[in-house]
Scaffold this motif. Structure first.
Motif, PDB file in Angstrom:
ATOM      1  N   LEU A   1       0.518  44.150 -86.312  1.00  0.00           N
ATOM      2  CA  LEU A   1       0.254  44.629 -84.959  1.00  0.00           C
ATOM      3  C   LEU A   1       1.193  43.966 -83.953  1.00  0.00           C
ATOM      4  O   LEU A   1       1.660  44.607 -83.017  1.00  0.00           O
ATOM      5  CB  LEU A   1      -1.202  44.378 -84.567  1.00  0.00           C
ATOM      6  CG  LEU A   1      -2.245  45.266 -85.229  1.00  0.00           C
ATOM      7  CD1 LEU A   1      -3.649  44.807 -84.854  1.00  0.00           C
ATOM      8  CD2 LEU A   1      -2.032  46.718 -84.860  1.00  0.00           C
ATOM      9  N   SER A   2       1.464  42.688 -84.152  1.00  0.00           N
ATOM     10  CA  SER A   2       2.383  41.986 -83.252  1.00  0.00           C
ATOM     11  C   SER A   2       3.789  42.544 -83.337  1.00  0.00           C
ATOM     12  O   SER A   2       4.514  42.588 -82.341  1.00  0.00           O
ATOM     13  CB  SER A   2       2.405  40.491 -83.581  1.00  0.00           C
ATOM     14  OG  SER A   2       1.152  39.914 -83.328  1.00  0.00           O
ATOM     15  N   ALA A   3       4.182  42.980 -84.524  1.00  0.00           N
ATOM     16  CA  ALA A   3       5.535  43.489 -84.717  1.00  0.00           C
ATOM     17  C   ALA A   3       5.679  44.962 -84.339  1.00  0.00           C
ATOM     18  O   ALA A   3       6.687  45.357 -83.758  1.00  0.00           O
ATOM     19  CB  ALA A   3       5.958  43.295 -86.173  1.00  0.00           C
ATOM     20  N   TYR A   4       4.661  45.782 -84.650  1.00  0.00           N
ATOM     21  CA  TYR A   4       4.811  47.228 -84.509  1.00  0.00           C
ATOM     22  C   TYR A   4       3.902  47.884 -83.469  1.00  0.00           C
ATOM     23  O   TYR A   4       4.092  49.058 -83.154  1.00  0.00           O
ATOM     24  CB  TYR A   4       4.593  47.911 -85.861  1.00  0.00           C
ATOM     25  CG  TYR A   4       5.609  47.470 -86.884  1.00  0.00           C
ATOM     26  CD1 TYR A   4       6.936  47.866 -86.776  1.00  0.00           C
ATOM     27  CD2 TYR A   4       5.247  46.652 -87.948  1.00  0.00           C
ATOM     28  CE1 TYR A   4       7.879  47.461 -87.706  1.00  0.00           C
ATOM     29  CE2 TYR A   4       6.185  46.239 -88.880  1.00  0.00           C
ATOM     30  CZ  TYR A   4       7.495  46.645 -88.755  1.00  0.00           C
ATOM     31  OH  TYR A   4       8.430  46.238 -89.659  1.00  0.00           O
ATOM     32  N   ALA A   5       2.931  47.168 -82.961  1.00  0.00           N
ATOM     33  CA  ALA A   5       2.040  47.740 -81.943  1.00  0.00           C
ATOM     34  C   ALA A   5       2.073  46.846 -80.713  1.00  0.00           C
ATOM     35  O   ALA A   5       1.041  46.380 -80.235  1.00  0.00           O
ATOM     36  CB  ALA A   5       0.634  47.884 -82.499  1.00  0.00           C
ATOM     37  N   ARG A   6       3.256  46.628 -80.206  1.00  0.00           N
ATOM     38  CA  ARG A   6       3.433  45.699 -79.088  1.00  0.00           C
ATOM     39  C   ARG A   6       2.687  46.166 -77.833  1.00  0.00           C
ATOM     40  O   ARG A   6       2.143  45.339 -77.111  1.00  0.00           O
ATOM     41  CB  ARG A   6       4.913  45.526 -78.791  1.00  0.00           C
ATOM     42  CG  ARG A   6       5.635  44.933 -79.989  1.00  0.00           C
ATOM     43  CD  ARG A   6       7.047  44.613 -79.683  1.00  0.00           C
ATOM     44  NE  ARG A   6       7.163  43.181 -79.983  1.00  0.00           N
ATOM     45  CZ  ARG A   6       8.145  42.439 -79.605  1.00  0.00           C
ATOM     46  NH1 ARG A   6       9.110  42.951 -78.890  1.00  0.00           N
ATOM     47  NH2 ARG A   6       8.182  41.184 -79.932  1.00  0.00           N
ATOM     48  N   ASP A   7       2.660  47.454 -77.599  1.00  0.00           N
ATOM     49  CA  ASP A   7       1.949  47.955 -76.419  1.00  0.00           C
ATOM     50  C   ASP A   7       0.451  47.662 -76.515  1.00  0.00           C
ATOM     51  O   ASP A   7      -0.182  47.271 -75.537  1.00  0.00           O
ATOM     52  CB  ASP A   7       2.185  49.449 -76.229  1.00  0.00           C
ATOM     53  CG  ASP A   7       3.624  49.770 -75.852  1.00  0.00           C
ATOM     54  OD1 ASP A   7       4.295  48.866 -75.300  1.00  0.00           O
ATOM     55  OD2 ASP A   7       4.063  50.903 -76.115  1.00  0.00           O
ATOM     56  N   PHE A   8      -0.103  47.863 -77.703  1.00  0.00           N
ATOM     57  CA  PHE A   8      -1.523  47.568 -77.908  1.00  0.00           C
ATOM     58  C   PHE A   8      -1.798  46.075 -77.739  1.00  0.00           C
ATOM     59  O   PHE A   8      -2.761  45.683 -77.076  1.00  0.00           O
ATOM     60  CB  PHE A   8      -1.979  48.032 -79.291  1.00  0.00           C
ATOM     61  CG  PHE A   8      -3.346  47.557 -79.666  1.00  0.00           C
ATOM     62  CD1 PHE A   8      -4.469  48.063 -79.028  1.00  0.00           C
ATOM     63  CD2 PHE A   8      -3.519  46.579 -80.641  1.00  0.00           C
ATOM     64  CE1 PHE A   8      -5.742  47.612 -79.363  1.00  0.00           C
ATOM     65  CE2 PHE A   8      -4.783  46.123 -80.967  1.00  0.00           C
ATOM     66  CZ  PHE A   8      -5.894  46.637 -80.333  1.00  0.00           C
ATOM     67  N   MET A   9      -0.965  45.241 -78.341  1.00  0.00           N
ATOM     68  CA  MET A   9      -1.165  43.796 -78.264  1.00  0.00           C
ATOM     69  C   MET A   9      -0.967  43.264 -76.840  1.00  0.00           C
ATOM     70  O   MET A   9      -1.499  42.214 -76.504  1.00  0.00           O
ATOM     71  CB  MET A   9      -0.232  43.076 -79.236  1.00  0.00           C
ATOM     72  CG  MET A   9      -0.511  43.399 -80.695  1.00  0.00           C
ATOM     73  SD  MET A   9      -2.127  42.881 -81.247  1.00  0.00           S
ATOM     74  CE  MET A   9      -1.739  41.267 -81.868  1.00  0.00           C
ATOM     75  N   ALA A  10      -0.215  43.987 -76.013  1.00  0.00           N
ATOM     76  CA  ALA A  10       0.054  43.547 -74.644  1.00  0.00           C
ATOM     77  C   ALA A  10      -1.028  43.965 -73.649  1.00  0.00           C
ATOM     78  O   ALA A  10      -0.969  43.579 -72.484  1.00  0.00           O
ATOM     79  CB  ALA A  10       1.408  44.085 -74.196  1.00  0.00           C
ATOM     80  N   VAL A  11      -2.010  44.736 -74.117  1.00  0.00           N
ATOM     81  CA  VAL A  11      -3.075  45.181 -73.217  1.00  0.00           C
ATOM     82  C   VAL A  11      -3.829  43.966 -72.684  1.00  0.00           C
ATOM     83  O   VAL A  11      -4.318  43.133 -73.453  1.00  0.00           O
ATOM     84  CB  VAL A  11      -4.047  46.143 -73.951  1.00  0.00           C
ATOM     85  CG1 VAL A  11      -5.279  46.425 -73.114  1.00  0.00           C
ATOM     86  CG2 VAL A  11      -3.342  47.416 -74.340  1.00  0.00           C
ATOM     87  N   LYS A  12      -3.891  43.866 -71.364  1.00  0.00           N
ATOM     88  CA  LYS A  12      -4.592  42.746 -70.733  1.00  0.00           C
ATOM     89  C   LYS A  12      -6.087  43.039 -70.685  1.00  0.00           C
ATOM     90  O   LYS A  12      -6.508  44.108 -70.278  1.00  0.00           O
ATOM     91  CB  LYS A  12      -4.038  42.506 -69.341  1.00  0.00           C
ATOM     92  CG  LYS A  12      -2.612  42.023 -69.392  1.00  0.00           C
ATOM     93  CD  LYS A  12      -2.140  41.537 -68.061  1.00  0.00           C
ATOM     94  CE  LYS A  12      -0.675  41.190 -68.234  1.00  0.00           C
ATOM     95  NZ  LYS A  12      -0.273  39.983 -67.682  1.00  0.00           N
ATOM     96  N   LEU A  13      -6.861  42.068 -71.124  1.00  0.00           N
ATOM     97  CA  LEU A  13      -8.312  42.222 -71.163  1.00  0.00           C
ATOM     98  C   LEU A  13      -8.973  41.571 -69.956  1.00  0.00           C
ATOM     99  O   LEU A  13      -9.795  42.183 -69.283  1.00  0.00           O
ATOM    100  CB  LEU A  13      -8.864  41.631 -72.460  1.00  0.00           C
ATOM    101  CG  LEU A  13      -8.329  42.255 -73.751  1.00  0.00           C
ATOM    102  CD1 LEU A  13      -8.832  41.500 -74.956  1.00  0.00           C
ATOM    103  CD2 LEU A  13      -8.723  43.719 -73.827  1.00  0.00           C
ATOM    104  N   ILE A  14      -8.645  40.319 -69.711  1.00  0.00           N
ATOM    105  CA  ILE A  14      -9.204  39.566 -68.583  1.00  0.00           C
ATOM    106  C   ILE A  14      -8.073  38.734 -67.988  1.00  0.00           C
ATOM    107  O   ILE A  14      -7.564  37.831 -68.642  1.00  0.00           O
ATOM    108  CB  ILE A  14     -10.338  38.622 -69.031  1.00  0.00           C
ATOM    109  CG1 ILE A  14     -11.444  39.391 -69.735  1.00  0.00           C
ATOM    110  CG2 ILE A  14     -10.882  37.828 -67.862  1.00  0.00           C
ATOM    111  CD1 ILE A  14     -12.456  38.518 -70.445  1.00  0.00           C
ATOM    112  N   GLY A  15      -7.675  39.038 -66.775  1.00  0.00           N
ATOM    113  CA  GLY A  15      -6.583  38.284 -66.153  1.00  0.00           C
ATOM    114  C   GLY A  15      -5.305  38.392 -66.985  1.00  0.00           C
ATOM    115  O   GLY A  15      -4.835  39.484 -67.271  1.00  0.00           O
TER     116      GLY A  15
END
Length: 115
Positions: A45-59
Motif C-alpha cells: 500500500l505504501s508503494a502502490y496506493a500512495r493516495d490512499f495512504m496519504a489520506v488525512k484522518l485527524i490533523g
C-alpha cells in the motif's frame, strides 16, 4: 554412539517431544504467515496506493502513520500472545520432556523403546 547422544535420540523419538513440536508449529506457522501478509500489505500500500495512504484522518495523522503504528502494536500483541500460549501449552510439556531426560526415563516415553 555415546550414551548421552542415545538419550537425546530417545527423547527426540518420544511422543511428548513430537507433541511439543506439533504444538509449536501449529502456533508459529499461521502466526508467521499472518504477520508477513499484514506487513506486505503495509509495504505494498505504501508503494502502490500512495493516495490512499496519504489520506488525512485527524490533523496531520494519515492512514500510513496509523498503519505504521499498527505494525508495532501487532508485533507486541503477537509477542504477548505467544508468551501466554507458551506458558499454557508448551512449557508444561517441555518441562515433562526435560524431567524425563534428567531422570533417565526417556525410553519410557518412546513408542516401543529403543529403535
Amino acid at each position: 554412539m555415546p550414551a548421552s547422544a542415545e538419550k537425546y535420540l530417545e527423547v527426540q523419538r518420544s511422543e511428548e517431544f513430537a507433541q511439543l513440536r506439533h504444538r509449536l508449529r501449529r502456533y508459529i506457522f499461521p502466526t508467521t504467515v499472518a504477520f508477513i501478509v499484514w506487513y506486505s500489505l503495509y509495504v505494498l500500500l505504501s508503494a502502490y496506493a500512495r493516495d490512499f495512504m496519504a489520506v488525512k484522518l485527524i490533523g496531520n495523522v494519515n492512514v500510513a502513520l496509523i498503519f505504521g503504528i499498527l505494525q508495532f502494536v501487532s508485533t507486541f500483541l503477537i509477542a504477548w500472545h505467544y508468551s501466554r500460549y507458551a506458558a499454557k501449552e508448551l512449557d508444561p510439556l517441555a518441562d515433562k520432556v526435560y524431567e524425563g531426560l534428567e531422570n533417565g526415563t526417556a525410553e519410557a516415553t518412546t513408542d516401543g523403546g529403543k529403535a
